[in-house]
Design a protein around this motif. Structure first.
Motif, PDB file in Angstrom:
ATOM      1  N   GLU A  44       0.817  -1.207   0.000  1.00  0.00           N
ATOM      2  CA  GLU A  44       0.000   0.000   0.000  1.00  0.00           C
ATOM      3  C   GLU A  44       0.854   1.261   0.000  1.00  0.00           C
ATOM      4  OE1 GLU A  44      -2.499  -0.323   3.394  1.00  0.00           O
ATOM      5  OE2 GLU A  44      -3.760  -1.863   2.477  1.00  0.00           O
ATOM      6  N   TRP A  45       1.969   1.186   0.697  1.00  0.00           N
ATOM      7  CA  TRP A  45       2.792   2.381   0.828  1.00  0.00           C
ATOM      8  C   TRP A  45       3.472   2.778  -0.482  1.00  0.00           C
ATOM      9  CZ3 TRP A  45       2.857   5.901   4.626  1.00  0.00           C
ATOM     10  CH2 TRP A  45       2.252   5.541   5.835  1.00  0.00           C
ATOM     11  N   ILE A  47       2.192   3.454  -3.173  1.00  0.00           N
ATOM     12  CA  ILE A  47       1.427   4.480  -3.894  1.00  0.00           C
ATOM     13  C   ILE A  47       1.996   5.872  -3.612  1.00  0.00           C
ATOM     14  CG2 ILE A  47      -0.338   4.948  -2.127  1.00  0.00           C
ATOM     15  CD1 ILE A  47      -0.989   4.666  -5.888  1.00  0.00           C
ATOM     16  N   LEU A  48       2.510   6.044  -2.404  1.00  0.00           N
ATOM     17  CA  LEU A  48       2.990   7.372  -2.014  1.00  0.00           C
ATOM     18  C   LEU A  48       4.187   7.777  -2.875  1.00  0.00           C
ATOM     19  CD1 LEU A  48       2.460   9.622   0.065  1.00  0.00           C
ATOM     20  CD2 LEU A  48       4.048   8.478   1.587  1.00  0.00           C
ATOM     21  N   GLU A 137       1.980  15.900   8.153  1.00  0.00           N
ATOM     22  CA  GLU A 137       0.952  14.951   7.705  1.00  0.00           C
ATOM     23  C   GLU A 137       1.411  13.520   7.973  1.00  0.00           C
ATOM     24  OE1 GLU A 137      -2.110  15.890   6.281  1.00  0.00           O
ATOM     25  OE2 GLU A 137      -1.489  17.914   6.825  1.00  0.00           O
ATOM     26  N   ALA A 138       2.686  13.252   7.698  1.00  0.00           N
ATOM     27  CA  ALA A 138       3.191  11.887   7.872  1.00  0.00           C
ATOM     28  C   ALA A 138       3.219  11.500   9.350  1.00  0.00           C
ATOM     29  CB  ALA A 138       4.585  11.758   7.263  1.00  0.00           C
ATOM     30  N   LEU A 139       3.495  12.464  10.216  1.00  0.00           N
ATOM     31  CA  LEU A 139       3.592  12.164  11.647  1.00  0.00           C
ATOM     32  C   LEU A 139       2.222  12.122  12.316  1.00  0.00           C
ATOM     33  CD1 LEU A 139       6.577  12.496  11.032  1.00  0.00           C
ATOM     34  CD2 LEU A 139       6.833  13.687  13.211  1.00  0.00           C
ATOM     35  N   ASN A 140       1.232  12.700  11.674  1.00  0.00           N
ATOM     36  CA  ASN A 140      -0.182  12.599  12.081  1.00  0.00           C
ATOM     37  C   ASN A 140      -0.401  12.593  13.592  1.00  0.00           C
ATOM     38  OD1 ASN A 140      -2.913  12.348  11.092  1.00  0.00           O
ATOM     39  ND2 ASN A 140      -2.956  10.313  12.034  1.00  0.00           N
TER      40      ASN A 140
ATOM     41  N   ALA B 123      -4.704   7.092  15.243  1.00  0.00           N
ATOM     42  CA  ALA B 123      -3.370   6.494  15.364  1.00  0.00           C
ATOM     43  C   ALA B 123      -2.648   6.746  14.042  1.00  0.00           C
ATOM     44  CB  ALA B 123      -3.460   5.026  15.719  1.00  0.00           C
ATOM     45  N   GLY B 124      -2.241   5.671  13.363  1.00  0.00           N
ATOM     46  CA  GLY B 124      -1.505   5.860  12.114  1.00  0.00           C
ATOM     47  C   GLY B 124      -2.406   6.303  10.979  1.00  0.00           C
ATOM     48  N   VAL B 125      -1.773   6.757   9.905  1.00  0.00           N
ATOM     49  CA  VAL B 125      -2.537   7.211   8.743  1.00  0.00           C
ATOM     50  C   VAL B 125      -2.705   6.082   7.734  1.00  0.00           C
ATOM     51  CG1 VAL B 125      -2.014   9.646   8.782  1.00  0.00           C
ATOM     52  CG2 VAL B 125      -0.392   8.091   7.701  1.00  0.00           C
ATOM     53  N   PRO B 127      -2.243   4.944   4.151  1.00  0.00           N
ATOM     54  CA  PRO B 127      -1.271   5.405   3.142  1.00  0.00           C
ATOM     55  C   PRO B 127      -1.931   6.174   1.983  1.00  0.00           C
ATOM     56  CG  PRO B 127      -0.894   3.090   3.698  1.00  0.00           C
ATOM     57  CD  PRO B 127      -2.139   3.500   4.404  1.00  0.00           C
ATOM     58  N   TYR B 128      -3.124   5.757   1.601  1.00  0.00           N
ATOM     59  CA  TYR B 128      -3.816   6.491   0.536  1.00  0.00           C
ATOM     60  C   TYR B 128      -4.268   7.866   1.038  1.00  0.00           C
ATOM     61  CZ  TYR B 128      -3.805   1.879  -1.596  1.00  0.00           C
ATOM     62  OH  TYR B 128      -3.405   0.681  -2.105  1.00  0.00           O
ATOM     63  N   LEU B 130      -2.692   9.585   3.319  1.00  0.00           N
ATOM     64  CA  LEU B 130      -1.485  10.411   3.366  1.00  0.00           C
ATOM     65  C   LEU B 130      -1.118  10.902   1.959  1.00  0.00           C
ATOM     66  CD1 LEU B 130       0.812  11.663   4.996  1.00  0.00           C
ATOM     67  CD2 LEU B 130       2.104   9.546   4.692  1.00  0.00           C
ATOM     68  N   ALA B 338      -7.901   8.557   8.240  1.00  0.00           N
ATOM     69  CA  ALA B 338      -7.633   9.707   7.368  1.00  0.00           C
ATOM     70  C   ALA B 338      -6.714  10.642   8.150  1.00  0.00           C
ATOM     71  CB  ALA B 338      -8.926  10.422   7.001  1.00  0.00           C
ATOM     72  N   PRO B 339      -5.732  11.246   7.492  1.00  0.00           N
ATOM     73  CA  PRO B 339      -4.852  12.147   8.241  1.00  0.00           C
ATOM     74  C   PRO B 339      -5.645  13.310   8.850  1.00  0.00           C
ATOM     75  CG  PRO B 339      -3.938  11.660   6.064  1.00  0.00           C
ATOM     76  CD  PRO B 339      -5.336  11.123   6.076  1.00  0.00           C
TER      77      PRO B 339
END
Lengths: 532, 532
Positions: A44-45, A47-48, A137-140, B123-125, B127-128, B130, B338-339
């Motif tokens: 999934e990652w 895509i980034l 955004e990445a650290l959310n 918690a985490g984002v 990936p889409y 982000l 979602a972020p």
């Protein structure tokens, strides 16, 4: 690099690793293979990385965006045929499909980072600001407790500290919030709390005298919206007259206050403006502060647009007197180019924000934590979860230093000056206002076939024609995709549509970029058919 | 790929270009050299590529973040010695310095994307998500006019349309806003406007009867903050009793309404909750709707947390009756991943948001535009500039489809179920609540030395000891950097600190990740010295 014996895991020598992929980078080796079996989550990652490459190819991550049209305009109904907007597919999409969708969205979006985008009070982003926002955004995380945002809590503190110092607010306090409208509401709520100590309990329903807010007729409409939301009511909002340059007339303010007092209502809040939305006017804060002190009113300065001048030694005189206000709002996300959203609200009285807004939720702000809970700043806010907005501005400042930011601001002012001079110099262009204070330059273009020999030929019909011509030039430029510049009327001054150019720090404007706008307006204006 | 003869400039074959740098990508060639002389502006953009690489190396752009501690905790005063937070250097920094600062910030930030982060409702984002947010940040525009956000306007419309359909809101309307607290204020403002048509002009100062809001004692504190901000006053907020599971007791609501009516005040708004903050409780919307209909009150559902259950066929029964509410708030930025920020506010009555909030600023919402200005949706908002928050959720949906999102939600529920079962099964663990509705699981760990043989030995002192033990376990886990899980009290139910685990969709939880948390709590609990 680190004190106290701390070392950074996976640290490198400070040099980018060249051609490794992100996945190699994540495995910490930079080598070309990984023994780790890819999980669904790994996949999934990817895509980034793919989409970042698309952004780069489309010019969004550098100055080459200028090689594209500023917009590929399509009417809403046509755009709906070009991109499938509805969320109606129950099944997942392939990475190829996602890339295709992303390319479509990029293609039909407005390129605010284009040098010919001057349509709003913001434009392109500062690259360091964008870097900061991507990190955020990445650290959310959320900006409410030190526990989940240790670095960002101290970074927000540093930003507030710096802003307090810049605007002469001493030992005050502040908060980052999702925009100027919110900042202006924060100000009214704080002022109301200071003026009516029980307001948190009683609301404004049972006040013996309605509270009244003053702002200028050129001020931003967020004051109107805030007065509605906060239950004050538009009947209790007084719009004070401005002079021809858009500045609140102090004598008019004083007369308005007297009139409100005579009507048995209670003046409590004056909103002054540093950089009005249309003309970029700065009120005279010293005079307004004198009046507010005399009547015991809260002075708030909406410096959302014009606050950026504080970074320039040559232009900060526009903000003389901000130190006398009780609160101030500044949006580094406007002309300075911090990515949306980045809005700072400052208040002179330390502790007031917390006292006024705290709800003491014990599930979040536990009193028995093992660290100093004065670093849990979230209860100052009307929000609970709050996006980290301070970091992008902090990183811009760290990267450029105040000197670097100052150079950007001075350049924007210089370019606005060039534009202003060119509008005066060139045939067919005409200023709305001879003087300018901020980087807003307002003007008309009169096509050669509409020019008249004598002032008396400028009849009301002639003016209506000019207002229509202004909108028509804009429409054509949008459809050509060459230039996006706003037109606005100033109806309370009896003026119809004119162009309002806002010169921003990013993308860095130049003499040439200013001339291109003028040339294009002239070109399009001359192409218009006579019978508009 | 495109209809109507449109082609995308610089299109590629849909494959990433491998090892080209961004600059090569920007020049559209993918070749290894560029004849273009680098400008200052070019140079600045290189920081972005460099920092993205650092983010990847540090594990933030993939699942490998789990190889690091969830946090490297430092006390605030110590952290200030490790990172230079003040903005006091007038000069620019080198790229190396910026990279060093970024590495420091990453190192000491909380890794919310770590599988052992369960401290908040997010918690985490995804990936889409982000990916969507990075695009949004790079494109930097505002969500108010079609003119500057053509794609994002139609994307926000699509998100609202989808949400209206999911929650049974038919032809309603909605808006994305900066968080649930704002959404809840939107609801109260809309309800007040519907109830008191002149409130926009008169405010609430001169109402014959104060307006009263009802919410439950387990509901989120944003209702309290909103009641203060909107001038209603906390005296006019009634907190209705909940049952042992945290659900508003309908009979208590009815009794409260009667009591308020008897006091000469005017009930107007009931806030129900779908997923309370601590226990994850869902009110009975059918029963509450019956009562609201009987008394003519506005029913709002704060589904900021629990709304995510709507995506699951197995769990959406929790939201039965949402179609009977007048408004609803849902935050895809909570458990769905979602972020931050991504919050949806929905209202049943189409047109109300605009009518209620419009200020008709003619500099922005010109009436003589060349396209259909009903697509200029910004005047529905209390904000002016408004960050694009819809796109990240839209892209998540496009990428995963509803099936993909459903699988994530079901997995989170399944893992919460496993955790719940394990807490029941394992010695020393003890549930706060036997039943659970959402993915919040609340429990204590009683270290072996604190266990007692008979219930009567659980004296008030024993309980106090357990509450302290809970906070102590948390402190030790934070300092070890192994697990971040929140502890909360429920004081109005006479309960002190307990662990509240929130199981979120990202990073994807598993049986193993749940067991790790339980194991670690047990391990740390047993290590605690007896005399805490």
């Amino acid at each position: 690099m680190e004190r106290n014996g701390h070392t950074l895991p996976n640290g490198n020598d400070g040099e980018p690793k060249g051609q490794t992929t992100w996945k190699q980078a994540q495995n910490g080796t930079g080598s070309s293979s990984s023994s780790k079996v890819a999980t669904a989550s790994d996949d999934e990652w990817t895509i980034l990385e793919r989409v970042v490459r698309v952004l780069a190819e489309e010019g969004y991550l550098g100055p080459t965006i200028d090689q594209k049209p500023v917009v590929e305009f399509e009417y809403p109904e046509d755009l709906k045929k070009l991109i499938h907007f509805p969320m109606d597919d129950p099944k997942p999409s392939s990475a190829d499909t996602i890339e295709r969708i992303v390319r479509q969205v990029l293609h039909y979006s407005v390129r605010t980072g284009h040098r010919n985008f001057h349509n709003q009070l913001f434009a392109g982003v500062d690259p360091y600001g964008l870097t900061g926002s991507w990190i955020t955004e990445a650290l959310n995380t959320s900006q409410y407790t030190f526990e989940v945002g240790p670095t960002f809590t101290l970074i927000e503190d540093a930003v507030i500290e710096k802003c307090l110092q810049l605007f002469g607010f001493g030992e005050g306090d502040g908060i980052l919030c999702p925009g100027g409208s919110m900042s202006n509401m924060y100000a009214m709520v704080a002022a109301r709390y200071r003026m009516v100590p029980n307001v948190k309990s009683t609301g404004v329903t049972n006040l013996p005298e309605p509270l009244v807010v003053f702002t200028s007729e050129d001020a931003h409409y967020s004051i109107t919206k805030g007065v509605h939301w906060l239950g004050i009511g538009l009947d209790n909002l007084v719009k004070v007259k401005t002079d021809h340059r858009g500045r609140m007339i102090p004598q008019e303010l004083e007369a308005s206050i007297e009139s409100v007092l005579a009507s048995g209502r209670k003046p409590f809040f004056v909103n002054a403006t540093a950089g009005t939305t249309v003309l970029g006017a700065f009120d005279d804060f010293q005079q307004l502060a004198d009046i507010c002190e005399r009547y015991g009113l809260w002075l708030h300065i909406d410096a959302c647009l014009g606050g950026t001048a504080i970074l320039s030694q040559r232009h900060r005189h526009l903000l003389r007197g901000t130190n006398r206000a009780q609160s101030l709002a500044w949006n580094p996300h406007k002309t300075l180019g911090a990515p949306l959203q980045c809005s700072v609200f400052l208040v002179k009285e330390r502790g007031l924000l917390h006292e006024c807004n705290a709800a003491k939720a014990d599930y979040l702000f536990q009193q028995d934590k093992f660290y100093d809970i004065s670093y849990d700043t979230g209860d100052k806010s009307v929000q609970c979860g709050r996006k980290v907005d301070a970091f992008k501005f902090w990183l811009m400042y760290k990267a450029r230093g105040q000197q670097g930011l100052e150079a950007l601001v001075d350049n924007a002012f210089d370019c606005a000056g060039m534009l202003h001079a060119e509008v005066i110099r060139r045939d067919g262009f005409r200023l709305v206002l001879e003087e300018y204070q901020y980087t807003n330059i307002s003007f008309w273009y009169v096509p050669s076939w509409l020019r008249v020999a004598k002032p008396e030929q400028e009849t009301p019909e002639w003016w209506q024609r000019l207002y229509t011509v202004t909108a028509d030039i804009k429409e054509r430029m949008v459809k050509r995709g060459t230039v996006l510049v706003g037109y606005v009327p100033l109806l309370h001054k009896g003026i119809g549509n004119f162009f309002r150019m806002v010169v921003t720090c990013h993308p860095r404007p130049s003499y040439a970029s200013m001339m291109f706008i003028i040339d294009e307006i002239e070109r399009v204006g001359e192409e218009l058919p006579r019978a508009v």
